[in-house]
Design a protein around this motif. Structure first.
Motif, mmCIF file in Angstrom:
data_model
loop_
_atom_site.group_PDB
_atom_site.id
_atom_site.type_symbol
_atom_site.label_atom_id
_atom_site.label_comp_id
_atom_site.label_asym_id
_atom_site.label_seq_id
_atom_site.Cartn_x
_atom_site.Cartn_y
_atom_site.Cartn_z
ATOM 1 N N MET A 29 -15.433 36.595 -31.241
ATOM 2 C CA MET A 29 -15.091 36.154 -29.920
ATOM 3 C C MET A 29 -15.040 37.313 -28.928
ATOM 4 O O MET A 29 -14.468 38.169 -29.194
ATOM 5 C CB MET A 29 -13.494 35.585 -30.173
ATOM 6 N N LYS A 30 -15.579 36.845 -27.872
ATOM 7 C CA LYS A 30 -15.925 37.832 -26.718
ATOM 8 C C LYS A 30 -15.150 37.591 -25.595
ATOM 9 O O LYS A 30 -15.141 36.331 -25.250
ATOM 10 C CB LYS A 30 -17.588 38.127 -26.371
ATOM 11 N N PHE A 31 -14.197 38.363 -25.086
ATOM 12 C CA PHE A 31 -13.303 37.995 -24.023
ATOM 13 C C PHE A 31 -13.810 38.605 -22.684
ATOM 14 O O PHE A 31 -13.179 38.528 -21.703
ATOM 15 C CB PHE A 31 -11.979 38.894 -24.362
ATOM 16 N N ASP A 32 -15.205 38.882 -22.569
ATOM 17 C CA ASP A 32 -15.709 39.463 -21.319
ATOM 18 C C ASP A 32 -15.230 38.655 -20.212
ATOM 19 O O ASP A 32 -15.070 39.073 -19.010
ATOM 20 C CB ASP A 32 -16.937 39.722 -21.605
ATOM 21 N N ALA A 33 -15.631 37.428 -20.238
ATOM 22 C CA ALA A 33 -15.393 36.521 -18.945
ATOM 23 C C ALA A 33 -14.163 35.530 -19.078
ATOM 24 O O ALA A 33 -13.750 35.071 -18.193
ATOM 25 C CB ALA A 33 -16.568 35.187 -19.129
ATOM 26 N N ILE A 34 -13.447 35.842 -20.057
ATOM 27 C CA ILE A 34 -12.031 35.199 -20.068
ATOM 28 C C ILE A 34 -11.027 35.795 -18.737
ATOM 29 O O ILE A 34 -10.919 36.903 -18.598
ATOM 30 C CB ILE A 34 -11.140 35.479 -21.405
ATOM 31 N N GLU A 35 -10.518 34.875 -18.079
ATOM 32 C CA GLU A 35 -9.641 34.974 -16.851
ATOM 33 C C GLU A 35 -8.248 34.791 -16.947
ATOM 34 O O GLU A 35 -7.408 35.300 -16.625
ATOM 35 C CB GLU A 35 -10.171 34.250 -15.710
ATOM 36 N N ARG A 36 -8.023 33.863 -17.976
ATOM 37 C CA ARG A 36 -6.677 33.441 -18.170
ATOM 38 C C ARG A 36 -6.589 32.540 -19.403
ATOM 39 O O ARG A 36 -7.428 32.264 -19.985
ATOM 40 C CB ARG A 36 -6.269 32.761 -17.061
ATOM 41 N N PHE A 37 -5.089 32.374 -20.002
ATOM 42 C CA PHE A 37 -4.923 31.523 -21.225
ATOM 43 C C PHE A 37 -3.724 30.717 -21.092
ATOM 44 O O PHE A 37 -2.779 31.311 -20.214
ATOM 45 C CB PHE A 37 -5.314 32.422 -22.465
ATOM 46 N N TYR A 38 -3.758 29.841 -21.685
ATOM 47 C CA TYR A 38 -2.285 28.898 -21.865
ATOM 48 C C TYR A 38 -2.126 28.528 -23.036
ATOM 49 O O TYR A 38 -3.357 28.301 -23.758
ATOM 50 C CB TYR A 38 -2.043 27.998 -20.702
ATOM 51 N N ILE A 39 -1.042 28.039 -23.573
ATOM 52 C CA ILE A 39 -0.714 27.558 -25.012
ATOM 53 C C ILE A 39 -0.368 26.072 -24.627
ATOM 54 O O ILE A 39 0.558 25.743 -23.738
ATOM 55 C CB ILE A 39 0.336 28.387 -25.578
ATOM 56 N N ILE A 40 -0.899 25.092 -25.420
ATOM 57 C CA ILE A 40 -0.798 23.754 -25.262
ATOM 58 C C ILE A 40 -0.040 23.013 -26.443
ATOM 59 O O ILE A 40 -0.424 23.265 -27.465
ATOM 60 C CB ILE A 40 -2.227 23.033 -25.279
ATOM 61 N N SER A 41 1.080 22.543 -26.359
ATOM 62 C CA SER A 41 1.833 21.836 -27.395
ATOM 63 C C SER A 41 2.033 20.383 -26.719
ATOM 64 O O SER A 41 2.718 20.045 -25.844
ATOM 65 C CB SER A 41 3.238 22.515 -27.381
ATOM 66 N N ASN A 42 1.376 19.464 -27.614
ATOM 67 C CA ASN A 42 1.529 18.058 -27.061
ATOM 68 C C ASN A 42 2.881 17.545 -27.657
ATOM 69 O O ASN A 42 3.442 17.964 -28.575
ATOM 70 C CB ASN A 42 0.480 17.263 -27.628
ATOM 71 N N SER A 43 3.568 16.596 -26.945
ATOM 72 C CA SER A 43 4.851 15.955 -27.396
ATOM 73 C C SER A 43 4.366 15.159 -28.636
ATOM 74 O O SER A 43 3.476 14.612 -28.968
ATOM 75 C CB SER A 43 5.609 15.299 -26.450
ATOM 76 N N ALA A 44 5.666 15.026 -29.546
ATOM 77 C CA ALA A 44 5.553 13.705 -30.554
ATOM 78 C C ALA A 44 5.285 12.649 -30.045
ATOM 79 O O ALA A 44 4.395 11.789 -30.772
ATOM 80 C CB ALA A 44 6.664 14.056 -31.493
ATOM 81 N N GLU A 45 5.896 12.203 -29.088
ATOM 82 C CA GLU A 45 5.612 10.850 -28.318
ATOM 83 C C GLU A 45 4.254 10.556 -27.883
ATOM 84 O O GLU A 45 3.679 9.539 -27.794
ATOM 85 C CB GLU A 45 6.722 10.555 -27.385
ATOM 86 N N ASN A 46 3.611 11.663 -27.463
ATOM 87 C CA ASN A 46 2.230 11.632 -26.817
ATOM 88 C C ASN A 46 1.386 12.789 -27.477
ATOM 89 O O ASN A 46 1.174 13.718 -26.623
ATOM 90 C CB ASN A 46 2.341 11.652 -25.166
ATOM 91 N N PRO A 47 0.722 12.351 -28.443
ATOM 92 C CA PRO A 47 0.028 13.666 -29.146
ATOM 93 C C PRO A 47 -1.336 13.684 -28.852
ATOM 94 O O PRO A 47 -2.125 14.412 -29.092
ATOM 95 C CB PRO A 47 -0.013 12.992 -30.502
ATOM 96 N N LEU A 48 -1.701 12.910 -27.724
ATOM 97 C CA LEU A 48 -3.033 13.228 -27.112
ATOM 98 C C LEU A 48 -3.061 13.544 -25.654
ATOM 99 O O LEU A 48 -2.348 12.507 -24.732
ATOM 100 C CB LEU A 48 -3.819 11.662 -27.176
#
Length: 149
Positions: A29-48
């Motif tokens: 994995m190359k991080f040269d072009a990465i600008e930002r990141f975030y973490i996604i956690s879907n809810s149990a009620e809406n897993p999609l």
């Protein structure tokens, strides 16, 4: 960007375990072009979480907890895409250290297969340019597939 980078691909990593514990890695994995990141956690009620398209942003997905299925579709026309486009999917798991790269020109949907699943999403587009890139589609725009690539 080469043509080879214009299609989604799995960047394989590994997991090393010894008496000290475990290390998960994705050395290619190359991080040269990465600008930002975030973490996604879907809810149990809406897993999609579906469908979000990116005209110019590249996305890299890495599962840090549980198991998720990432669906993706190559967009033919941004203003009025066909409902018959081929949807592909791949399962990412915290038990396997892999990164899925989805280049620009695709829409994706993230489906939690286990409650509590978490996914890191790395983006190549700066936050101040997302308004020119982000395109949302109805969650039922394309039929989801359950096959693993």
């Amino acid at each position: 960007m080469s043509e080879n980078n214009k299609i989604p691909k799995l960047i394989k990593g590994g997991i090393h375990t010894d008496q000290r514990g475990q290390i998960s890695y994705v050395n290619d994995m190359k991080f040269d072009a990465i600008e930002r990141f975030y973490i996604i956690s879907n809810s149990a009620e809406n897993p999609l979480r579906a469908w979000q398209g990116h005209k110019i942003d590249n996305k890299y997905f890495y599962c840090i907890q549980g198991t998720v299925r990432v669906h993706y579709v190559k967009i033919d026309h941004w203003e009025s895409p066909s409902k018959d486009l081929k949807v592909e999917s791949i399962v990412l798991s915290a038990d396997q250290s892999n990164v899925l790269h989805i280049p620009e020109g695709y829409a994706n949907a993230i489906e939690s297969l286990e409650v509590g699943s978490k996914l890191i999403s790395f983006s190549t587009l700066p936050l101040d340019r997302t308004s020119e890139d982000d395109v949302r589609f109805d969650s039922d725009m394309w039929e989801l597939v359950n096959s693993e690539k």
